[in-house]
Write an enzyme that holds these catalytic residues in place. Structure first.
Site, PDB file in Angstrom:
ATOM      1  N   ASP A   1       0.308  -1.308   0.194  1.00 23.65           N
ATOM      2  CA  ASP A   1       0.076   0.237   0.020  1.00 23.65           C
ATOM      3  C   ASP A   1       0.887   1.559   0.203  1.00 23.65           C
ATOM      4  O   ASP A   1       1.995   1.540   0.854  1.00 23.65           O
ATOM      5  CB  ASP A   1      -1.026  -0.093   1.207  1.00 23.65           C
ATOM      6  CG  ASP A   1      -2.309   0.897   1.301  1.00 23.65           C
ATOM      7  OD1 ASP A   1      -2.699   0.796   0.185  1.00 23.65           O
ATOM      8  OD2 ASP A   1      -2.764   1.552   1.274  1.00 23.65           O
ATOM      9  N   PHE A  31       3.482   4.859 -13.441  1.00 22.15           N
ATOM     10  CA  PHE A  31       1.671   5.080 -13.583  1.00 22.15           C
ATOM     11  C   PHE A  31       1.701   5.832 -12.030  1.00 22.15           C
ATOM     12  O   PHE A  31       2.561   6.101 -11.939  1.00 22.15           O
ATOM     13  CB  PHE A  31       1.554   2.834 -13.809  1.00 22.15           C
ATOM     14  CG  PHE A  31       1.744   2.876 -11.645  1.00 22.15           C
ATOM     15  CD1 PHE A  31       2.781   2.699 -11.756  1.00 22.15           C
ATOM     16  CD2 PHE A  31       0.727   3.406 -10.218  1.00 22.15           C
ATOM     17  CE1 PHE A  31       3.301   1.886 -10.834  1.00 22.15           C
ATOM     18  CE2 PHE A  31       1.768   2.302  -9.639  1.00 22.15           C
ATOM     19  CZ  PHE A  31       2.353   2.490  -9.908  1.00 22.15           C
ATOM     20  N   GLY A  32       0.447   6.282 -11.884  1.00 22.69           N
ATOM     21  CA  GLY A  32       0.154   6.975 -10.501  1.00 22.69           C
ATOM     22  C   GLY A  32       0.435   8.722 -11.108  1.00 22.69           C
ATOM     23  O   GLY A  32       0.885   9.509 -11.632  1.00 22.69           O
ATOM     24  N   TYR A  33       1.132   8.540  -9.658  1.00 27.67           N
ATOM     25  CA  TYR A  33       2.417  10.357 -10.054  1.00 27.67           C
ATOM     26  C   TYR A  33       3.393  10.506  -9.883  1.00 27.67           C
ATOM     27  O   TYR A  33       4.008  11.758 -10.427  1.00 27.67           O
ATOM     28  CB  TYR A  33       1.587  10.374  -8.333  1.00 27.67           C
ATOM     29  CG  TYR A  33       0.444  10.480  -8.069  1.00 27.67           C
ATOM     30  CD1 TYR A  33      -0.358  11.759  -7.837  1.00 27.67           C
ATOM     31  CD2 TYR A  33      -0.276   9.363  -7.329  1.00 27.67           C
ATOM     32  CE1 TYR A  33      -1.036  12.007  -7.434  1.00 27.67           C
ATOM     33  CE2 TYR A  33      -1.431   9.436  -6.312  1.00 27.67           C
ATOM     34  CZ  TYR A  33      -1.972  10.904  -6.274  1.00 27.67           C
ATOM     35  OH  TYR A  33      -3.337  11.147  -5.911  1.00 27.67           O
ATOM     36  N   HIS A  47      10.720   3.992  -3.569  1.00 35.65           N
ATOM     37  CA  HIS A  47      10.248   3.789  -2.418  1.00 35.65           C
ATOM     38  C   HIS A  47       9.113   1.493  -2.414  1.00 35.65           C
ATOM     39  O   HIS A  47       9.600   0.960  -1.518  1.00 35.65           O
ATOM     40  CB  HIS A  47       8.847   3.773  -1.801  1.00 35.65           C
ATOM     41  CG  HIS A  47       8.113   4.153  -3.420  1.00 35.65           C
ATOM     42  ND1 HIS A  47       8.108   5.111  -4.106  1.00 35.65           N
ATOM     43  CD2 HIS A  47       6.643   3.681  -4.053  1.00 35.65           C
ATOM     44  CE1 HIS A  47       7.055   4.768  -5.000  1.00 35.65           C
ATOM     45  NE2 HIS A  47       6.443   4.222  -4.965  1.00 35.65           N
TER      46      HIS A  47
END
Ligand code: IMP
Length: 208
Positions: free
Chosen positions: A70, A153-155, A181
């Protein structure tokens, strides 16, 4: 342990997780191997709770070791938002682009020094018997003023990493995993799993 199931239906995460585990003597299973597995609601208040909810549900359903992650983007100027709500920042069902566009809008006119942010990734590994391992990885950076790059992907297109001089969106998957991360958290998890595979350690409710 010879098999592990990736407790996610996010293909972008699966790609990055496979990259880290590719040299391990481990059969990596995904939701394709368990088509009846339902979507798990991320009802926790923290990344750790959500990671555990997902890994525990998948370990129970599959009777195999399960690994979930997560991740949240914490933006200093926004007091740590969107954090645990990163996937729903622009509302339920928001696309990656909706989310980073909302972020850029909120950051309009904010000077570079105040655009600091960090990605925090919590990886949970749970055994069918309920043993738990939690590890965390963090990457620090800045929110750009405009999107850059089409990788990831994402941010990723709006997250700039000073040590590389690029956004995650401008990095190959290998380059991103080296410093990301998720890469950091997964590499710690991998080391512990490797010991376990060699019969040298256990993962009894560890937090790293
Ligand atoms: P979750 O871990 O599935 O809750 O992910 C939360 C949201 O964070 C995702 O929908 C993505 O928008 C974003 N996210 C997660 N990991 C990454 C990453 O590695 N790069 C960029 N965005 C990410």
């Amino acid at each position: 342990m010879k098999e592990i199931v990736l407790a996610t239906k996010n293909l972008d995460k699966i790609k990055e997780m496979r990259e880290v585990f590719k040299d391990m003597p481990l059969r990596v299973l995904t939701f394709h191997d368990f088509p009846c597995m339902e979507e798990i609601e991320e009802s926790g208040n923290t990344l750790e709770e959500n990671a555990l909810i997902k890994a525990e549900a998948w370990a129970r359903f599959t009777n195999k070791w399960a690994l979930s992650d997560d991740t949240g983007l914490e933006v200093e100027y926004l007091g740590g938002r969107p954090g645990v709500f990163s996937s729903r920042f622009a509302g339920i069902g928001a696309t990656y682009e909706d989310n980073w566009r909302k972020l850029l809008k909120l950051m309009e006119g904010v000077v570079w020094e105040k655009r600091k942010a960090k990605f925090r990734c919590v990886v949970a590994i749970v055994s069918p018997q309920g043993e738990k391992l939690i590890v965390e990885g963090v990457t620090e950076g800045y929110i750009t003023c405009e999107p850059r790059g089409s990788e990831g992907f994402g941010y990723d297109p709006v997250f700039y990493v000073p040590e590389k001089g690029k956004t995650f969106g401008e990095m190959s998957i290998e380059e991103k995993e080296e410093i990301s991360h998720r890469g950091k958290a997964l590499r710690i998890a991998k080391e512990i799993l490797n010991k376990k595979l060699e019969g040298k350690g256990n993962v009894k409710n560890e937090r790293v």
